[in-house]
Design a protein around this motif. Structure first.
Motif, PDB file in Angstrom:
ATOM      1  N   UNK A  87      -1.165   3.510  10.238  1.00  0.00           N
ATOM      2  CA  UNK A  87      -1.171   2.136  10.742  1.00  0.00           C
ATOM      3  C   UNK A  87      -0.096   1.293  10.040  1.00  0.00           C
ATOM      4  N   UNK A  88      -0.014   1.442   8.737  1.00  0.00           N
ATOM      5  CA  UNK A  88       0.978   0.669   7.982  1.00  0.00           C
ATOM      6  C   UNK A  88       2.400   1.084   8.332  1.00  0.00           C
ATOM      7  N   UNK A  89       2.630   2.395   8.501  1.00  0.00           N
ATOM      8  CA  UNK A  89       3.965   2.880   8.867  1.00  0.00           C
ATOM      9  C   UNK A  89       4.403   2.322  10.212  1.00  0.00           C
ATOM     10  N   UNK A  90       3.475   2.237  11.146  1.00  0.00           N
ATOM     11  CA  UNK A  90       3.830   1.836  12.510  1.00  0.00           C
ATOM     12  C   UNK A  90       3.803   0.332  12.744  1.00  0.00           C
ATOM     13  N   UNK A  91       3.160  -0.434  11.856  1.00  0.00           N
ATOM     14  CA  UNK A  91       2.993  -1.863  12.122  1.00  0.00           C
ATOM     15  C   UNK A  91       3.411  -2.788  10.987  1.00  0.00           C
ATOM     16  N   UNK A  92       3.623  -2.258   9.808  1.00  0.00           N
ATOM     17  CA  UNK A  92       3.881  -3.093   8.644  1.00  0.00           C
ATOM     18  C   UNK A  92       2.796  -4.165   8.479  1.00  0.00           C
ATOM     19  N   UNK A  93       1.562  -3.735   8.723  1.00  0.00           N
ATOM     20  CA  UNK A  93       0.371  -4.561   8.501  1.00  0.00           C
ATOM     21  C   UNK A  93      -0.631  -3.682   7.756  1.00  0.00           C
ATOM     22  N   UNK A  94      -1.537  -4.312   7.012  1.00  0.00           N
ATOM     23  CA  UNK A  94      -2.529  -3.544   6.256  1.00  0.00           C
ATOM     24  C   UNK A  94      -3.700  -3.105   7.121  1.00  0.00           C
ATOM     25  N   UNK A  95      -4.298  -1.987   6.730  1.00  0.00           N
ATOM     26  CA  UNK A  95      -5.592  -1.593   7.286  1.00  0.00           C
ATOM     27  C   UNK A  95      -6.639  -2.606   6.818  1.00  0.00           C
ATOM     28  N   UNK A  96      -7.886  -2.340   7.125  1.00  0.00           N
ATOM     29  CA  UNK A  96      -8.936  -3.313   6.819  1.00  0.00           C
ATOM     30  C   UNK A  96      -9.516  -3.117   5.416  1.00  0.00           C
ATOM     31  N   UNK A  97     -10.091  -4.189   4.868  1.00  0.00           N
ATOM     32  CA  UNK A  97     -10.670  -4.088   3.522  1.00  0.00           C
ATOM     33  C   UNK A  97     -11.926  -3.221   3.537  1.00  0.00           C
ATOM     34  N   UNK A  98     -12.587  -3.168   4.688  1.00  0.00           N
ATOM     35  CA  UNK A  98     -13.763  -2.315   4.882  1.00  0.00           C
ATOM     36  C   UNK A  98     -13.565  -1.555   6.182  1.00  0.00           C
ATOM     37  N   UNK A  99     -13.869  -0.269   6.186  1.00  0.00           N
ATOM     38  CA  UNK A  99     -13.793   0.491   7.433  1.00  0.00           C
ATOM     39  C   UNK A  99     -12.366   0.793   7.833  1.00  0.00           C
ATOM     40  N   UNK A 100     -12.218   1.330   9.027  1.00  0.00           N
ATOM     41  CA  UNK A 100     -10.901   1.789   9.488  1.00  0.00           C
ATOM     42  C   UNK A 100     -10.396   0.936  10.644  1.00  0.00           C
ATOM     43  N   UNK A 101      -9.169   0.483  10.539  1.00  0.00           N
ATOM     44  CA  UNK A 101      -8.573  -0.315  11.609  1.00  0.00           C
ATOM     45  C   UNK A 101      -8.420   0.533  12.873  1.00  0.00           C
ATOM     46  N   UNK A 102      -8.170   1.832  12.723  1.00  0.00           N
ATOM     47  CA  UNK A 102      -8.056   2.713  13.902  1.00  0.00           C
ATOM     48  C   UNK A 102      -9.372   2.739  14.680  1.00  0.00           C
TER      49      UNK A 102
END
Ligand code: GP9
Ligand code: MN
Length: 421
Positions: A87-102
């Motif tokens: 996610x970070x490689x493709x968006x330059x945004x962080x994943x979530x603090x809890x759980x998975x952004x995917x």
């Protein structure tokens, strides 16, 4: 709403790292191949076990004339592990603090690297020898704009080809080649390796490299498994040369996250030949290797600190795409204005001078505890960066903002159902 967007835009504009004119556009029009190096940590680079290099191919690549090797690069993943790194490689945004952004935000609007490059005529594809629903990839990849997803269904998942979650890396790369070669050029692709995954045990006959000799089998296996991954990369590079792709393809390789957790500190102290792994050393062990091989560009070993979110602006700038109008929180690693405070997902940070871990602030070089006040400024910038990113992801803000010249992704244009006809 629009005031949220304005706040985020102001933050990002104020913190933008200008592209470096020496590198901007130097890889324009090249194919792109990302390789996610499962659980590969930087301590293994140039490490010798019984006098033998664990990763001889990657070690040599650190010195290659067209390669940037980032030796102070840190993963910033959370609970989403491999998928957070993607996610970070493709968006330059962080994943979530809890759980998975995917898993949780797959329906969001994104302005991902594949989506941006599709606008420049690129074909996009993901390759992974596990089933497509793992980490909800088959849903998230639609929002990211992947034209093709070659998952387990496209590989020979026989007993001897597979281990743990799926394909072993050597047959994975081998079987991927015809699919890669079938893509229209230029392409933006990613290959997600799997073999070097916890608990790292190898099948009989897959390696002749020695295991470690600590009392911890996970740590011992890691050497063999990392060696196998290195060998698979060596073979893949050769396949790319044989296919005539090597000279017009930029290859970006990154360790996705740690492989050896703190539970193995005792054995790791032996491996690194120290009395104990301190909290600061543990933070330093979150380094993962990052390589950018860019044909025709003079590379170097880069010592600046960096993190996952920094890769996308770096790569896009090399490809000649300015990221100024995009809402990304990373900072081009080759920019003269690159930021070196690297947030971890939990709000801690590392930097070349100071490191914050929970309530403790350390001098990064001496390891001494220093006044919490010293870390205050960087703790604030860390919190601001995470907050801007979290605001975009949690409120799905990109649906309210389309950068000029960007064509939004329509998820309905994508499906990853294998055509068996
Ligand atoms: C599974 C692979 C490994 O498909 O991405 O997952 P991890 O446990 O490393 O996130
Ligand atoms: Mn992983």
């Amino acid at each position: 709403d629009s005031s949220d967007i304005t706040e985020v835009q102001n933050y990002i504009n104020a913190n933008f790292s200008d592209p470096n004119a020496v590198y901007f556009g130097k890889a324009e029009g090249k194919n792109v191949i990302y390789i996610s190096l499962e659980s590969l940590q930087s301590f293994i680079i140039n490490y010798k076990l019984e006098g033998k290099e664990v990763t001889p191919f990657l070690n040599k690549l650190t010195q290659d004339k067209n390669t940037f090797y980032f030796e102070n690069f840190f993963h910033q993943t959370g609970q989403g592990k491999t998928s957070d790194a993607e996610f970070m490689m493709d968006n330059s945004l962080y994943g979530m603090s809890q759980g998975s952004v995917f898993v949780n935000k797959a329906q969001n609007t994104f302005q991902s690297a594949p989506a941006i490059l599709k606008g420049k005529g690129y074909t996009t594809a993901a390759f992974h020898g596990n089933y497509k629903t793992f980490w909800n990839r088959n849903e998230m990849y639609k929002s990211l704009g992947y034209d093709y997803f070659f998952d387990a269904e496209y590989y020979d998942m026989s007993e001897e080809n597979t281990k743990n979650y799926g394909m072993k890396d050597i047959p994975f790369f081998q079987e991927s080649m015809p699919m890669l070669e079938s893509l229209e050029k230029p392409f933006y692709t990613k290959f997600i390796t799997l073999s070097n995954h916890h608990p790292f045990a190898m099948d009989e006959g897959d390696t002749d490299f020695p295991a470690g000799t600590t009392e911890d089998s996970v740590v011992n296996n890691y050497f063999q498994s990392a060696h196998y991954l290195d060998e698979s990369i060596k073979q893949f590079f050769q396949y790319l040369k044989d296919a005539g792709l090597y000279d017009n393809t930029m290859i970006v390789m990154y360790g996705d996250h740690y492989g050896i957790s703190e539970n193995h500190n005792k054995a790791m102290a032996q491996v690194l030949n120290v009395d104990e792994i301190t909290p600061l050393m543990n933070a330093q062990l979150q380094r993962v290797p990052l390589f950018i091989h860019a044909p025709g560009v003079e590379g170097k070993v880069v010592t600046e600190y960096g993190g996952d979110v920094d890769v996308m602006p770096t790569v896009l700038h090399l490809l000649g795409v300015n990221t100024k109008d995009y809402l990304q929180v990373g900072s081009d690693l080759l920019s003269n204005k690159h930021r070196e405070t690297i947030p971890f997902r939990n709000g801690d940070f590392v930097s070349p001078t100071l490191t914050k871990l929970g309530d403790n602030c350390y001098n990064t070089n001496t390891g001494e505890l220093v006044a919490g006040e010293d870390c205050k400024k960087q703790a604030e910038s860390t919190a601001a960066e995470l907050k801007a990113s979290d605001s975009i992801v949690s409120k799905d803000l990109l649906r309210f903002y389309t950068p000029e010249g960007f064509t939004p992704i329509n998820r309905e244009d994508y499906n990853y159902i294998k055509d068996t006809a």
